[in-house]
Design a protein around this motif. Structure first.
Motif: not given
Length: 476
Positions: A365-367, A229-230, A353-363
Motif C-alpha cells: 500500500l505504501g508503494n 518495491d523494485i 509469518l502473520a507479522g511478515l504478511g502484515g508488513g507485506l501489505v503495508v509495504n
C-alpha cells in the motif's frame, strides 16, 4: 547446550562476510560504472523480478537440514539426501515460472532473455543451500566462511571478465549464471567431509516439505516483501529512478545481511534452550544490535552523498535521500531480526509469518501511494514504515513469549541518544559531512556510555571474540 560458541562463531562468520560485503560492493560499483543509470535499471529489474520467486526455493529446507544435522549428524546426512532432491525440484520450478510470469506483465521494460538469465542464476544458486546447511548444522563456521568467501571471489572475477569482454547487461547476467554454478561445486566440496557415506535417506520429500513449510512461508513472504518495491518501481517509474534506487539499496542490503548474520546465529541456541529460559546470548545480541543500529544509520545519513559519489560517480548522487531513508529502515531491521529468529526457534513461526504478511501489505500500500507522489523516495519511505511496523509487532509477540522484561535504560536511553546524534548531525552539517558524522557519533556513543547501555566490559568481550576468531582459540 550444544557447545557452539556464539561469540567466536558469529565473529568468524562476520569477518568472512565482511570480506564478502566488500566483494559485493565492488560488484555493484563495477555494474554501476559500466552500465550507467539506465542500463543498471534494466539489470536491477531483471534481477529483482527473479528474486520475487525466491519464495519457490526458499521452502525452509535448509533450516530443516541444519536442525537435523545439529541434533544427529548421521540421521541428518539422510535428511540431506531428500533435501537436495527437493531443492533440485524447486529450482526447476523457478527456472520455468519466472520468464512465464514476466511475459504476463503488462509492461516489458527489459528483454525476456534478461529475465531468463536472472532466473537461471537464482535457480542454480539455490542448489548450494543444502550443502551450506550441513556446515551450519555441524557448527563448522570455518568451512562455511571459506566456502562463502571463495564463491564471492569467483563472482567478482567473472564480473570483471564480463566487463572487459562485453560490458552489457546480458554479459553480466551470464556471468552470474556461471558464478552460481561454480558456487555449487565449492559448497559441495566443502560439505563432503561432513556427510556420512552410505547413509540411507531418512525423510520423504513430502515430510521435508511439511516440516519446512512454516519456515519457508516466512522466508517467501520476506523475499516478496523486500523485492516488491523494485517490481513496482519498474512498472510505475522510469528505469533511471529504478537505477538510482538500486544503487542506494546496495550498501543497505549489505547492512541488513550483516544484522541477519548476527541474529541467525541465535537460532540453534534458542531451539536448545529449555522452555521458560532465555539464553544470555539473546540479551547480548539485542543489546549489541540495539546500540549498533542507530550508529549505522547515522553514518549512512551523514555520508550518503559522498559515499554514492565515491562508489558510483556523480550520476548517482541524487540517490542520497533514498539511501538516508533506507538506512533507518535497515536500523529497524537490525532491531527486529533477533526477535523474529527467537519466535521461530520457540515454535511461533506462524505468528511471525502473520507479522511478515502484515508488513507485506503495508509495504504494498505504501508503494502504491508513495511511488506516484515521490518516486523512488516514496518507495524507500514505504520500506521504512513497514519495517517499523514489523518491529512493533515483533516486540509485542516477544514480550508474550520470552519471560524477560527489557531494561528501561536501553529502552529510554537508546532513543534519547539517537535523537541527540541526529540533532548534532543536522547542526554540524554546514562544516562538512565527515566532521558532522564524527560529531554525531561522538555524542551518540557518549550518551550510550553515560546511560551504561554499553560498557568497557562489552567492548572487551567483543575484542576477545575477534581474537579467538583470528587465532582459532575458542573457549566455548
Amino acid at each position: 547446550m550444544s557447545g557452539i560458541s556464539l561469540g567466536r562463531g558469529t565473529t568468524l562468520l562476520l569477518m568472512s562476510r565482511a570480506a564478502g560485503f566488500v566483494l559485493t560492493l565492488g560488484n555493484s560499483v563495477i555494474l554501476a560504472r559500466v552500465l550507467g543509470a539506465e542500463l543498471l535499471g534494466e539489470y536491477a529489474y531483471a534481477m529483482g523480478l527473479a528474486a520475487l520467486f525466491g519464495l519457490f526455493p526458499n521452502m525452509g529446507i535448509s533450516t530443516v537440514v541444519t536442525r537435523a544435522v545439529a541434533q544427529d549428524p548421521v540421521e541428518g546426512s539422510g535428511v540431506f539426501g531428500a533435501a537436495l532432491r527437493a531443492q533440485v525440484l524447486l529450482a526447476g520450478l523457478v527456472l520455468s515460472a519466472v520468464p512465464a510470469f514476466a511475459a504476463l506483465l503488462p509492461g516489458q521494460p527489459v528483454p525476456l532473455i534478461y529475465v531468463g538469465l536472472a532466473a537461471a542464476q537464482l535457480a542454480l544458486g539455490t542448489l548450494s543451500w543444502p550443502y551450506l546447511a550441513v556446515l551450519g548444522g555441524r557448527a563448522r563456521y570455518d568451512s562455511l566462511a571459506k566456502a562463502e568467501l571463495a564463491s564471492g571471489v569467483v563472482g567478482t572475477t567473472v564480473l570483471l571478465v564480463a566487463a572487459a569482454l562485453d560490458g552489457g547487461v546480458r554479459a553480466f547476467l551470464m556471468a552470474h549464471v556461471l558464478a552460481a554454478g561454480i558456487a555449487v561445486l565449492i559448497a559441495r566440496q566443502a560439505a563432503a567431509p561432513f556427510l556420512t557415506a552410505g547413509c540411507t535417506q531418512t525423510m520423504t520429500l513430502r515430510t521435508i516439505f511439511r516440516q519446512g513449510a512454516p519456515f519457508g512461508a516466512g522466508a517467501a513472504v520476506q523475499s516478496l516483501y523486500t523485492r516488491l518495491d523494485i517490481l513496482l518501481l519498474g512498472q510505475m517509474a522510469s528505469t533511471v529512478a529504478l537505477g538510482l534506487y538500486s544503487a542506494a539499496y546496495k550498501p543497505i542490503n549489505m547492512a541488513v545481511y550483516f544484522g541477519g548474520t548476527i541474529a541467525g546465529a541465535l537460532f540453534p541456541l534458542m531451539v536448545q534452550a529449555p522452555n521458560g529460559l532465555t539464553p544470555e546470548s539473546f540479551t547480548r545480541v539485542m543489546r549489541g544490535l540495539g546500540a549498533a543500529a542507530p550508529a549505522m544509520a547515522l553514518i549512512f545519513t551523514g555520508l550518503a552523498g559522498p559515499l554514492l559519489q565515491v562508489l558510483y560517480g556523480s550520476e548517482f548522487t541524487p540517490a542520497a535521500p533514498i539511501l538516508i531513508v533506507l538506512a533507518w529502515s535497515a536500523a529497524a531491521n537490525w532491531l527486529y531480526a533477533p526477535l523474529g529468529v527467537a519466535l521461530q526457534a520457540r515454535g511461533r513461526e506462524h505468528w511471525w509469518l502473520a507479522g511478515l504478511g502484515g508488513g507485506l501489505v503495508v509495504n504494498l500500500l505504501g508503494n502504491l501511494w508513495g511511488i506516484p507522489h515521490w518516486g523512488a523516495v516514496g518507495a524507500a519511505m514505504a520500506t521504512l514504515v513497514s519495517e517499523v511496523a514489523l518491529l512493533g509487532f515483533a516486540t509485542v509477540l516477544i514480550l508474550r513469549e520470552v519471560p524477560l522484561l527489557p531494561s528501561l535504560r536501553p529502552v529510554l536511553g537508546g532513543p534519547v541518544a539517537t535523537a541527540a546524534g541526529v540533532f548534532v548531525l543536522l547542526i554540524l552539517k554546514g562544516i562538512g559531512p565527515i566532521p558532522a558524522t564524527l560529531g554525531a557519533l561522538f555524542v551518540y556513543c557518549g550518551l550510550l556510555a553515560l546511560f551504561r547501555i554499553i560498557t568497557v566490559g562489552d567492548i572487551a568481550m567483543v575484542l576477545e571474540w575477534i581474537r579467538q576468531a583470528v587465532f582459532g582459540m575458542s573457549r566455548g
